[in-house]
Each structure stands twice: as structure tokens, then as C-alpha cells.
Design an enzyme around this catalytic site. Sequence first.
Site, PDB file in Angstrom:
ATOM      1  N   CYS A 141      -0.321  33.092  11.533  1.00  0.00           N
ATOM      2  CA  CYS A 141       0.035  33.715  12.654  1.00  0.00           C
ATOM      3  C   CYS A 141       0.419  32.742  13.601  1.00  0.00           C
ATOM      4  O   CYS A 141      -0.242  32.361  14.903  1.00  0.00           O
ATOM      5  CB  CYS A 141      -1.353  34.606  13.493  1.00  0.00           C
ATOM      6  SG  CYS A 141      -1.798  35.817  12.552  1.00  0.00           S
ATOM      7  N   ARG A 187       3.742  19.837   7.493  1.00  0.00           N
ATOM      8  CA  ARG A 187       4.660  18.903   7.751  1.00  0.00           C
ATOM      9  C   ARG A 187       6.004  19.240   8.717  1.00  0.00           C
ATOM     10  O   ARG A 187       6.204  18.747   9.557  1.00  0.00           O
ATOM     11  CB  ARG A 187       4.763  18.020   6.536  1.00  0.00           C
ATOM     12  CG  ARG A 187       3.813  17.328   6.017  1.00  0.00           C
ATOM     13  CD  ARG A 187       4.208  16.163   5.095  1.00  0.00           C
ATOM     14  NE  ARG A 187       4.810  15.042   5.647  1.00  0.00           N
ATOM     15  CZ  ARG A 187       6.255  15.035   5.610  1.00  0.00           C
ATOM     16  NH1 ARG A 187       6.881  15.706   4.847  1.00  0.00           N
ATOM     17  NH2 ARG A 187       6.807  13.985   6.158  1.00  0.00           N
ATOM     18  N   GLY A 230       1.987   5.011  -0.409  1.00  0.00           N
ATOM     19  CA  GLY A 230       1.046   6.241  -0.592  1.00  0.00           C
ATOM     20  C   GLY A 230       2.035   7.402  -1.150  1.00  0.00           C
ATOM     21  O   GLY A 230       2.105   7.769  -2.020  1.00  0.00           O
ATOM     22  N   GLU A 266       0.806  -1.308  -0.073  1.00  0.00           N
ATOM     23  CA  GLU A 266      -0.188  -0.131  -0.059  1.00  0.00           C
ATOM     24  C   GLU A 266       0.754   1.286   0.065  1.00  0.00           C
ATOM     25  O   GLU A 266       0.721   2.013   0.998  1.00  0.00           O
ATOM     26  CB  GLU A 266      -0.982   0.045   1.113  1.00  0.00           C
ATOM     27  CG  GLU A 266      -1.690  -1.190   1.411  1.00  0.00           C
ATOM     28  CD  GLU A 266      -2.475  -1.113   2.888  1.00  0.00           C
ATOM     29  OE1 GLU A 266      -1.782  -1.070   3.779  1.00  0.00           O
ATOM     30  OE2 GLU A 266      -3.843  -1.205   2.538  1.00  0.00           O
ATOM     31  N   TYR A 273       5.800  17.815  12.074  1.00  0.00           N
ATOM     32  CA  TYR A 273       7.152  16.645  12.338  1.00  0.00           C
ATOM     33  C   TYR A 273       8.594  17.281  12.002  1.00  0.00           C
ATOM     34  O   TYR A 273       9.461  16.431  12.106  1.00  0.00           O
ATOM     35  CB  TYR A 273       6.967  15.597  11.646  1.00  0.00           C
ATOM     36  CG  TYR A 273       5.621  14.975  11.064  1.00  0.00           C
ATOM     37  CD1 TYR A 273       5.103  14.346  11.914  1.00  0.00           C
ATOM     38  CD2 TYR A 273       5.107  15.192   9.654  1.00  0.00           C
ATOM     39  CE1 TYR A 273       3.698  13.744  11.498  1.00  0.00           C
ATOM     40  CE2 TYR A 273       3.903  14.774   9.425  1.00  0.00           C
ATOM     41  CZ  TYR A 273       3.201  14.046  10.232  1.00  0.00           C
ATOM     42  OH  TYR A 273       2.039  13.363   9.831  1.00  0.00           O
ATOM     43  N   TYR A 312       0.921  14.247   1.339  1.00  0.00           N
ATOM     44  CA  TYR A 312       0.735  14.714   2.674  1.00  0.00           C
ATOM     45  C   TYR A 312       0.879  16.364   2.671  1.00  0.00           C
ATOM     46  O   TYR A 312       1.318  16.782   3.781  1.00  0.00           O
ATOM     47  CB  TYR A 312       1.496  14.099   3.570  1.00  0.00           C
ATOM     48  CG  TYR A 312       1.272  12.535   3.638  1.00  0.00           C
ATOM     49  CD1 TYR A 312       0.047  12.008   4.027  1.00  0.00           C
ATOM     50  CD2 TYR A 312       2.394  11.556   3.265  1.00  0.00           C
ATOM     51  CE1 TYR A 312      -0.034  10.734   4.044  1.00  0.00           C
ATOM     52  CE2 TYR A 312       1.928  10.405   3.345  1.00  0.00           C
ATOM     53  CZ  TYR A 312       0.617   9.807   3.572  1.00  0.00           C
ATOM     54  OH  TYR A 312       0.509   8.382   3.712  1.00  0.00           O
TER      55      TYR A 312
HETATM   56  C1  LIG Z   1      -0.710   5.740   5.435  1.00  0.00           C
HETATM   57  C2  LIG Z   1      -1.062   4.311   5.192  1.00  0.00           C
HETATM   58  C3  LIG Z   1      -0.187   3.849   3.929  1.00  0.00           C
HETATM   59  C4  LIG Z   1       0.571   4.530   3.317  1.00  0.00           C
HETATM   60  O1  LIG Z   1       1.897   4.956   3.810  1.00  0.00           O
HETATM   61  P1  LIG Z   1       3.096   5.922   2.889  1.00  0.00           P
HETATM   62  O2  LIG Z   1       3.916   6.048   3.799  1.00  0.00           O
HETATM   63  O3  LIG Z   1       2.283   7.215   2.538  1.00  0.00           O
HETATM   64  O4  LIG Z   1       3.435   4.821   2.005  1.00  0.00           O
HETATM   65  C5  LIG Z   1      -0.644   2.607   3.832  1.00  0.00           C
HETATM   66  N1  LIG Z   1      -1.245   1.832   4.754  1.00  0.00           N
HETATM   67  C6  LIG Z   1      -2.001   2.039   5.870  1.00  0.00           C
HETATM   68  C7  LIG Z   1      -2.883   1.347   6.437  1.00  0.00           C
HETATM   69  C8  LIG Z   1      -1.535   3.455   6.002  1.00  0.00           C
HETATM   70  O5  LIG Z   1      -2.267   4.157   7.265  1.00  0.00           O
END
Ligand SMILES: *Cc1c(COP(=O)(O)O)cnc(C)c1O
Length: 433
Positions: free
Chosen positions: A362, A331, A293, A291, A335, A391
Site C-alpha cells: 500500500c 531498492r 559484497g 571487502e 534509491y 541487498y
Molecule cells: C557495505 C560495505 C561493504 C561492501 O560494499 P559493496 O558495495 O557491497 O561491495 C564493504 N565494507 C564495508 C565497511 C561496508 O559497509
Amino acid sequence: MFVSDCLGVNSLGHLTIGGRDTVELAQTYGTPLYVMDENEIRRACESYRESINKYYSGRGLVTYASKAFCCKAVCKVAMEEQLGLDVVSIGELYTAQSVGFPAERIFFHGNNKTVQELQAAIEYGVGQIVVDNLTELELLNQLAVSQGKMAKILFRIKPGIDAHTHDFVRTGQIDSKFGFALETGEAMQAVKEAAGMKGVHLLGMHCHIGSQIFDIEPFEHAAEVMISFMADVKAETGLELEMLDLGGGFGIKYLPEHDPVAYDQYMQRVSETVKKACAARSFKTPFIVIEPGRSIAGPAGITLYTVGAIKEIPNVRTYVSIDGGMGDNPRYALYKSEYEALVANKASQPKTHTVTIAGKCCESGDLIGENMPLQDVRVGDIIAVLATGAYNYSMASNYNRIPKPPVVMLKDGEARVVVKRETLEDIVRNDML
Ligand SMILES: *Cc1c(COP(=O)(O)O)cnc(C)c1O
């Protein structure tokens, strides 16, 4: 030369993205402005897909974690690229539905899905609801039974992995709000409960150990732990789970010195680990889901700003103020995430100065970065912040009632607006007197 392959410099010395002059884009669409290169997004999707074909005989699915950057256009790209889609709220699910994203390739995550969200997921026929806890399991079962449906589910597991990353983006360890613990027997207990339920069908297991991870070892370790648990489930209940979702978290290059692992290498080593672990326990190799992102959306985006006031405080620092900030990129405030920035209209010049880039909110903490190397910058210059595709837009807010910037998407150099700039009317849209 740059952190992303879609960036370059043209004969005018201007930064380009997807072959387009960023200074021109800033003039045409105004600043602040998010620019995304669709070709770069598609290249990332393709290399993930190919790595699964090459090392795992195609028995897997690349699922785009839409929270990294969720809008209709990006969901459509993920759909066309044959990816799955992670959603974590009814808003993300609605966005996916609005482009007709196939329900069977959707994964619904989240540690506290509401009744409304679970109902919407059941109604749309979401292929994988990733159940986080027992309360949710019971609620989902009830809702599915009352609708005469069977919800297909995975369990989110805390594999107990420390992924050597920032505390706020580390989620695989026992002290996490996400998922079922293995150590305490909680996960096995949940499997047994699910087995007796009429409204849910347990397909497999899921874990997600963190984000912006550069090492492969934590992923290998997580895969081992998960296979071992799936084999334990089979031994103890006879249930042979067929899907293993290993989550996302692959690190990207934000700074020139970052050195992320190629997707290919990740898949090669994790596939080997899964096969070996399965062989050791005589367990059938599962269908695998990954997964990504950040690594799909991040490198494809930049943000363009116009420089306003510049404040040189002798022997302290130089503040360069831009027309955006934590509203469009929180961000650093959240962080202390570091970015590379440059003066887009002086991209071929050396970075001779060190500055702090400040937003217009502000808040003293409204910074894009501190002690950043930058070209000699003047009022009216265009600053580009790189690798902001993930993000940023998805975490943007209207703090100080600043309208959110638009998103321009480039495809083969052709620009189109995929998210409009918010208007002042949008700002007061929901206000009542
Ligand atoms: C945020 C998230 C991702 C993606 O994470 P990345 O660091 O953007 O690759 C995949 N799976 C779950 C369950 C997440 O919460």
C-alpha cells in the site's frame, strides 16, 4: 547477452539460471522466489582471490561483506572459499558463528556497536573489530580489560574521497556518520589513545568509500591517502601498522549498458598504487584486505514473480503488478536503483513494450522500476528481475505483513532451499495478546 553469466535461454524460450529453467523453478517453489547460483558466487570469490595472488603476492584477504546477502548457506560458501567475513551486527555475527566461521577472519563493522555486540565479538575472538569512534574505543577497551582479553582492532577512517556515486551510498567524505576524520587530527588522536590502552591492539586502518563504484581512480586515491596516513602514524608515534583494509564498493552490471571494471584490473592498479605510495614513504607494504559484497552476491541472484493485474492507463503508463515488491526488493523505493526485468517464459521474444512494474504494498512508491522495456506481458506470466542477489533478501521486510520469499540455491544445477518461505504463523510469531 544478459547482465550475469549464469543466465541463459533454453529451447523452450525460458530464462535459465545456473542451467535451470526459471519457469519450472517458479512452479516448483512458488513465487515470489529468490534464486541464487552458488557456482556464480564461487566464481566471483575465486577471481578476487586470484587477483590478490597475481598482483599482490597473495598478501591479502578477500572478505565478503555479508550484509549484501547473509544467511547460513552463503556464510558457509564464503568460509569454504577461504574468504574473510564482514559483519555489522550481532545478528550477522550469530549467523557466522552458527556455521563455525573462523573468528580470526571476521571483521566487525558499524558506527554504533552496542555493549552486547562488542561483548559477543570479544567472546568469539573476532579477529578485527573495526572501531568507528572514540566512544567505542573507550568502551571496547573497558570491556576487553574486564574480560582479561586483548581486542584486535582497525580504525575506520574517512579518507575524504568523493566516489561519484549516489549520495546515500557515499561514505568516504567528511560529512559521513562513519569513521574518524583525517583533516581534523581526530584519527591521529585516536591512534595515540589506543597506543596507551591495555585492552586493544591496533592492527591497521580501514576505509570504505561507497558502493556501486565503476571507476578505479577513487580506490587508488583512497589507497594513497591511507598509506600516507599510516606513514604519518609511524613518523609521529613509531607504530608500524601492518594491515590496510580498503573496503568494498565494486560496481556490478544491473543494466545491459553498465560496464563494470574487471576485478583483476582493480587489484592490479590498486596494488601498484599501494606499492608506489609505500616506496615513496619508505613504509613496509601492508597486508591488504578488500571487502566486496554486492559484486559477490549480486550477479548470482534473480527474483521471480507472477504477474497479476495489468493496468493500462492511456497516454500515461502501463502498470504491471507482481506478487512481490518493496517488501522483497526495496531498492527502487529507496534509491531509484534500476534493474533489468524480463518475462521469464518469453525470454527469447523481443522487448516490445514499456511498463512500470508495481509491487503489492500500500505505497505508490512500491515499484521495481519505471519505463522498463519488457516483452508483451500477460496475467500469469513469470517476471524475472535480474542481479538481485545483493541487498534484496538482506533488506527485505514484512511490511503489510507479507511473508518473505524463500531462497533457492543452485549448485551445478541442483536446487535446494537455503531459506524457507515465511509462513503466516511466522508473521504472528512474536505477537502477544
Ligand atoms: C557495505 C560495505 C561493504 C561492501 O560494499 P559493496 O558495495 O557491497 O561491495 C564493504 N565494507 C564495508 C565497511 C561496508 O559497509
